[in-house]
Scaffold this active site. Structure first.
Site, short mmCIF file in Angstrom:
data_model
loop_
_atom_site.label_atom_id
_atom_site.label_comp_id
_atom_site.label_asym_id
_atom_site.label_seq_id
_atom_site.Cartn_x
_atom_site.Cartn_y
_atom_site.Cartn_z
N ASN A 9 0.87 -1.18 0.00
CA ASN A 9 0.00 0.00 0.00
C ASN A 9 0.90 1.22 0.00
OD1 ASN A 9 -1.81 2.03 0.41
ND2 ASN A 9 -2.47 1.36 2.44
N TRP A 10 1.00 1.85 -1.15
CA TRP A 10 1.93 3.00 -1.27
C TRP A 10 1.36 4.26 -0.64
CZ3 TRP A 10 3.93 2.66 -7.09
CH2 TRP A 10 4.62 1.45 -7.25
N LYS A 11 0.12 4.22 -0.25
CA LYS A 11 -0.55 5.39 0.35
C LYS A 11 -0.33 6.62 -0.55
CE LYS A 11 -0.32 3.10 4.77
NZ LYS A 11 -0.24 3.15 6.22
N HIS A 13 -9.45 0.80 4.89
CA HIS A 13 -8.19 1.03 5.62
C HIS A 13 -8.46 1.98 6.77
CE1 HIS A 13 -4.14 2.36 6.55
NE2 HIS A 13 -3.71 1.28 5.93
N GLU A 20 -6.94 4.43 7.81
CA GLU A 20 -6.75 5.86 7.48
C GLU A 20 -7.98 6.42 6.77
OE1 GLU A 20 -2.94 5.34 5.59
OE2 GLU A 20 -2.09 4.85 7.55
N GLU A 72 -5.21 -5.08 10.58
CA GLU A 72 -4.20 -4.07 10.83
C GLU A 72 -4.51 -3.35 12.14
OE1 GLU A 72 -2.18 -2.73 6.88
OE2 GLU A 72 -3.76 -1.36 7.44
N GLY A 84 2.75 2.16 10.91
CA GLY A 84 3.76 3.22 10.79
C GLY A 84 4.46 3.57 12.08
N SER A 123 3.61 -2.20 10.42
CA SER A 123 5.05 -2.24 10.70
C SER A 123 5.71 -3.56 10.31
CB SER A 123 5.33 -1.92 12.17
OG SER A 123 4.93 -0.58 12.46
N GLY A 152 2.95 -1.07 4.31
CA GLY A 152 2.94 0.34 3.98
C GLY A 152 4.34 0.84 3.67
N GLY A 153 4.99 1.41 4.66
CA GLY A 153 6.30 2.05 4.47
C GLY A 153 7.32 1.18 3.74
O1 G3H Z 1 -1.70 -0.56 4.56
C1 G3H Z 1 -0.63 -0.69 5.18
C2 G3H Z 1 -0.56 -0.44 6.59
O2 G3H Z 1 -1.23 0.70 6.98
C3 G3H Z 1 0.75 -0.68 7.25
O3 G3H Z 1 1.61 0.43 7.14
P1 G3H Z 1 3.10 0.28 7.67
O4 G3H Z 1 3.67 -0.97 7.06
O5 G3H Z 1 3.79 1.51 7.22
O6 G3H Z 1 3.00 0.16 9.17
#
Ligand code: G3H
Length: 251
Positions: free
Chosen positions: A11-13, A99, A101, A169, A175, A213, A234-235
């Site tokens: 997920n590149w957000k 999600h 967010e 999640e 994050g 994470s 994510g990150g």
């Molecule tokens: O969609 C992915 C998640 O929100 C996880 O994000 P993260 O790997 O940066 O903690």
């Protein structure tokens, strides 16, 4: 026990422009090649602006592409929104819905998430339905209750193991560099697996991802947990080496 292929979703957000996003996608597509690894499937979920470019970049490889959200309707006066059919039209096969967010920043309810997931199925996409508790809910001993409720009200009618993926999640792990204990992940995934009966066809074959994470350094132990069938990253999905390292950690 049903054998389930792992699914590693990035997920590149709200990251990546066309040039760096396409380069990242092509890098991963080159590593995967035309034939999927026997252990895992890879899905990249870039911002809506570059779904088409990323889909073009990975064409011919076994890498799939997804959106990060969709509207429940096919079309209409919904400024700024994107229909599931529009994502499918430009090469997406998956879409993330619900999600945290989106639930937090946009006030999305589980009823809305369910409608979006139904739209995904209508468009022929696989819905990656996200659920997860906040830190306060976990501290109050309500984590499983909250997740069970989200699950029951977010999974759409007609969901099957082929068109629906669940992503657990914990909000407090996103994050932050913090993760639940492996025992807590196992307990939550077992609860989710049990609750999928009655919500999804072939509940034992549904893939349940863990997200929050996930890094190359902890992926192996998380992916080895029972009923963890992949990761929503994510990150660490923004660097090809890190994302590939997580995929390579699949048992
Ligand atoms: O969609 C992915 C998640 O929100 C996880 O994000 P993260 O790997 O940066 O903690």
């Amino acid at each position: 026990m049903t054998a389930r292929r792992y699914l590693i979703a990035g997920n590149w957000k709200m990251h990546c422009r066309r040039a760096d996003g396409t380069a990242l996608a092509i890098d991963l597509a080159t590593r995967v090649g035309a034939k999927a690894d026997p252990r895992f499937d890879l899905v990249l979920c870039p911002p809506a602006t570059i779904v088409a470019a990323v889909a073009h970049g990975v064409a011919g490889s076994a890498v799939a592409v997804g959106g990060q959200d969709c509207h429940a309707e096919i079309q209409g006066a919904h400024t700024g929104d994107v229909a599931a059919e529009m994502l499918a039209d430009v090469g997406a096969s998956h879409v993330i819905v619900g999600h945290s967010e989106r639930r937090t920043n946009h006030g999305e309810t589980s009823a809305q998430v369910q409608a979006k997931a139904a739209a995904a199925l209508r468009a022929g996409l696989t819905a990656i339905v996200c659920v997860g508790e906040t830190e306060g809910e976990r501290d109050a001993g309500r984590a499983e209750t909250v997740v069970a409720e989200q699950l029951a009200t977010s999974i759409p009618a007609g969901a099957t193991a082929g068109n629906c993926v669940v992503a657990y999640e914990p909000v407090w792990a996103i994050g932050t560099g913090r993760t639940p204990t492996l025992a807590d992940i196992a307990a939550m995934h077992a609860m989710i697996r049990g609750r999928l009966s009655g919500l999804v066809e072939q509940p034992d074959a549904v893939r349940i991802l863990y997200g929050g994470s996930v890094k190359p350094g902890n992926a192996a132990e998380i992916l080895a947990v029972a009923d963890v069938d992949g990761a929503l990253v994510g990150g660490a999905s923004l660097k090809a080496d890190d994302f590939w390292g997580i995929a390579q950690a699949c048992p």
